[in-house]
Enzyme design. Structure first.
Site, PDB file in Angstrom:
ATOM      1  N   CYS A   1       0.826  -1.184   0.000  1.00 32.01           N
ATOM      2  CA  CYS A   1       0.000   0.000   0.000  1.00 32.01           C
ATOM      3  C   CYS A   1       0.871   1.249   0.000  1.00 32.01           C
ATOM      4  O   CYS A   1       2.096   1.165  -0.026  1.00 32.01           O
ATOM      5  CB  CYS A   1      -0.906   0.018   1.238  1.00 32.01           C
TER       6      CYS A   1
ATOM      7  N   LEU B   1      -3.559  -1.620  -1.735  1.00 38.07           N
ATOM      8  CA  LEU B   1      -3.467  -2.706  -2.696  1.00 38.07           C
ATOM      9  C   LEU B   1      -3.860  -3.956  -1.923  1.00 38.07           C
ATOM     10  O   LEU B   1      -3.124  -4.417  -1.046  1.00 38.07           O
ATOM     11  CB  LEU B   1      -2.046  -2.841  -3.251  1.00 38.07           C
ATOM     12  N   ALA B   2      -5.031  -4.500  -2.191  1.00 35.49           N
ATOM     13  CA  ALA B   2      -5.594  -5.578  -1.377  1.00 35.49           C
ATOM     14  C   ALA B   2      -4.922  -6.909  -1.688  1.00 35.49           C
ATOM     15  O   ALA B   2      -4.968  -7.376  -2.833  1.00 35.49           O
ATOM     16  CB  ALA B   2      -7.100  -5.671  -1.603  1.00 35.49           C
TER      17      ALA B   2
ATOM     18  N   GLY C   1       2.703  -3.310   3.439  1.00 33.09           N
ATOM     19  CA  GLY C   1       3.564  -4.473   3.497  1.00 33.09           C
ATOM     20  C   GLY C   1       2.837  -5.735   3.882  1.00 33.09           C
ATOM     21  O   GLY C   1       1.615  -5.837   3.806  1.00 33.09           O
TER      22      GLY C   1
END
Length: 622
Positions: free
Chosen positions: A2, A54-55, A84
């Site tokens: 992310c 960002l999944a 992370g």
């Protein structure tokens, strides 16, 4: 993976001050490329924390910023924005559940929150992974900025008179009106010497959280604590035990890093490092009945057919990539790039935006970005062989006595490369002011002073410990930063198994004689992975990331350089000796090749000019 950003200001109430919250939102918006799936902003009395997601793990339940309520009062106690992966989060969650904690999601982010509530800041020592996070504690009105042990994920901060600004990348901080894009003499020294001083952010007053460190910001000030660093420990394992333990660690690391709720793949170059990771992943996926490993490689149009060996590369990657893919039955795809791809203005601009500073490695950055962009259309997570050379001693200069014994960083010893080229184009008066040799020497001395040693070893073993330390704390940071920026510019998460701190610590303390027991580079890794690899790859000599050899690429660069030199308002003119640029390009230095020298010179001038045009930095040369 992310992008995070935010600000603390002890003179403002972010819950009431719309302007302050809007500034934090603007910072967060710059991180959209790092997190294309979701976004959020948390505000408290003196803090605003922004997140772009960002999944990867717990796709429906991992929304951030994430908060945790105080069990007694029911009010928000902790808030976090996190980038992370923590690979041991399931074990930690079980441990915390046994201590009475109840979880509402399956995400590793929530595990950090509960761990912090239970153990305080000491929880960071329990985390295995790559991460950077900002945690706000409402009880003490204090912010904690934390970075993983090896510095895989970036995190910058910019102190202000009343608090701090922070972000995953400099661009997030520079989006705030209180931040100034100023590069002073020390910043220029850092940019032009490529020493990657730990903690240096490039811009004046900007800092990078050092790997393995925690920064605490309170109204009374800022403090920094190192929670992890390499230790000197006596190595008592014999060769067979050492090889077996390396393999045991690699199996565990790869197994942990295969966990993902979205499509995962590997990056494959046909070298020992990436092949070992791909083969171990294939083995574990097969055992799980999960199907073949998916892999990707990069290639250039006509590269293999016209390949010419150079001082760094003896063979092209293609044949080895195909052999490994067939050997492990990988679902493989080669991403083939043309000159038009490499010189595309949009791609080169994207690389500069990702870097924030003029540190690009020319076509090697552009091709990496384009590779990751192509992969992102097919996968969200990739395993990489990055950092094996630093951990196991793979670079050629590790095995060059002159480089090893030089009184400087080994990768700078006696080389014709970007370091020399940048100096040759800088205005002579500015060069004298900068004193780059002195800056590099001081950085080298500072690094040597940190090296932990064990007693009773030979002078050569002592020196090789220093060489390994320099790579694990300086050189690897340049490559990890590049990998992170190029991948996250496309919203791709790249994991680096060889940076697991358990493996790094163990191999760091393994004597050099054991690291090279077969008379070659990376002996331990070769022995530990030989059973899952074809003999040709086990025996292959180290070959760096590929660079195009097509003369058309350099021709295009020369055209761009001509345009810059013809522009009397080109901002880079304030830094370079334009006459020297013209003379050197027209007449290459004796004993050098176009590929080694001219192209690197041109690319360095072009990226400096592009950076100054885009960021309009204040560059102080006195």
């Amino acid at each position: 993976m992310c992008g995070i950003a935010g600000t603390v200001d002890f003179t403002r109430d972010f819950a009431q001050d719309r302007g302050a919250a809007a500034d934090a939102q603007a910072m967060t918006d710059t991180m959209a490329c790092r997190g294309p799936d979701d976004e959020g902003l948390f505000t408290a009395r003196h803090a605003a924390l922004g997140h772009r997601r960002l999944a990867i793990i717990d796709v429906p339940g991992g929304h951030q910023p994430m908060t945790l309520e105080d069990p007694a009062s029911g009010e928000t106690r902790l808030a976090i924005v996190y980038s992370g992966e923590v690979y041991n989060f399931t074990e930690l969650r079980t441990e915390l559940q046994q201590r009475g904690h109840t979880f509402r999601t399956d995400s590793d982010t929530e595990v950090i929150l509960h761990g912090w509530l239970e153990y305080g800041e000491d929880v960071v020592e329990k985390l295995n992974g790559m991460f950077a996070f900002a945690l706000w504690d409402t009880r003490g009105d204090e912010l904690f900025l934390v970075r993983d042990r090896m510095g895989i994920k970036p995190l910058y901060y910019y102190p202000t008179p009343d608090g701090v600004l922070f972000g995953s990348e400099p661009k997030a901080i520079l989006a705030h009106p209180r931040a100034e894009a100023v590069v002073d003499l020390d910043g220029l020294r850092e940019l032009l010497s490529h020493v990657k001083t730990p903690g240096h952010g490039g811009y004046r007053n900007m800092h990078e959280v050092r790997p393995g460190s925690l920064v605490r910001i309170r109204q009374t000030g800022l403090s920094v604590r190192r929670y992890w660093q390499l230790e000197a420990l006596e190595h008592t394992d014999d060769r067979d035990t050492t090889v077996a333990h390396v393999r045991e660690l690699l199996d565990d690391i790869v197994g942990r890093q295969l966990i993902s709720d979205v499509p995962l793949c590997s990056l494959l170059s046909g070298g020992l490092d990436s092949s070992a990771i791909t083969a171990l992943a294939a083995q574990q996926l097969k055992a799980q009945g999960a199907g073949p490993v998916r892999s990707f490689s990069v290639d250039f149009v006509g590269y293999e057919d016209a390949f010419a060996a150079d001082p760094m590369r003896d063979t092209p990657d293609g044949p080895y990539v195909r052999e490994l893919a067939e050997y492990v039955k990988a679902d493989h795809e080669a991403i083939t790039l043309s000159n038009d791809d490499l010189i595309d203005p949009d791609a080169r601009a994207a690389v500069l935006r990702a870097r924030d500073l003029p540190l690009a490695l020319g076509d090697m950055d552009t091709s990496l970005y384009l590779l990751f962009k192509a992969i992102r259309g097919r996968s969200t997570v990739a395993l990489s062989g990055e950092s094996a050379d630093e951990v196991f001693g793979g670079y050629r200069w590790f095995h060059d006595a002159d480089a090893v014994n030089a009184d400087t960083f080994p990768w700078m010893a006696g080389r014709v490369g970007p370091m020399d080229l940048e100096r040759s184009f800088i205005d002579p008066g500015l060069l004298k002011t900068l004193d780059l040799p002195g800056y590099v020497d001081q950085s080298y001395r500072d690094a040597l002073a940190e090296v932990p040693h064990v007693d009773g070893v030979s002078a050569h073993e002592r020196r090789m410990r220093e060489v390994c330390y320099l790579h694990l704390t300086r050189f690897v940071q340049m490559l990890l930063d590049r990998k992170d920026r190029m991948s996250m510019a496309s919203g791709l998460e790249v994991r680096v198994p060889f940076c697991d701190h358990r493996l790094v610590q163990y191999v760091f303390n393994t004597p050099w004689s054991l690291k090279t027991f077969d008379g070659r580079e990376k002996s331990l890794l070769r022995a530990a992975s030989a059973d899952v690899l074809p003999a040709s790859i086990v025996d292959r000599v180290k070959s760096p990331y590929p660079s195009t050899q097509d003369p058309g690429y350099e021709k295009a660069l020369r055209g761009d350089l001509a345009d810059v030199l013809a522009d009397p308002d080109a901002p880079v003119r304030s830094l370079i000796d334009a006459d020297a640029v013209r003379a050197s390009v027209d007449a290459p230095a004796e004993g050098t090749t176009s590929l080694e020298v001219d192209r690197a010179k041109i690319e360095n001038v072009l990226v400096l000019d592009a950076w100054m045009r885009r960021y309009s930095p204040t560059v102080e040369t006195t």
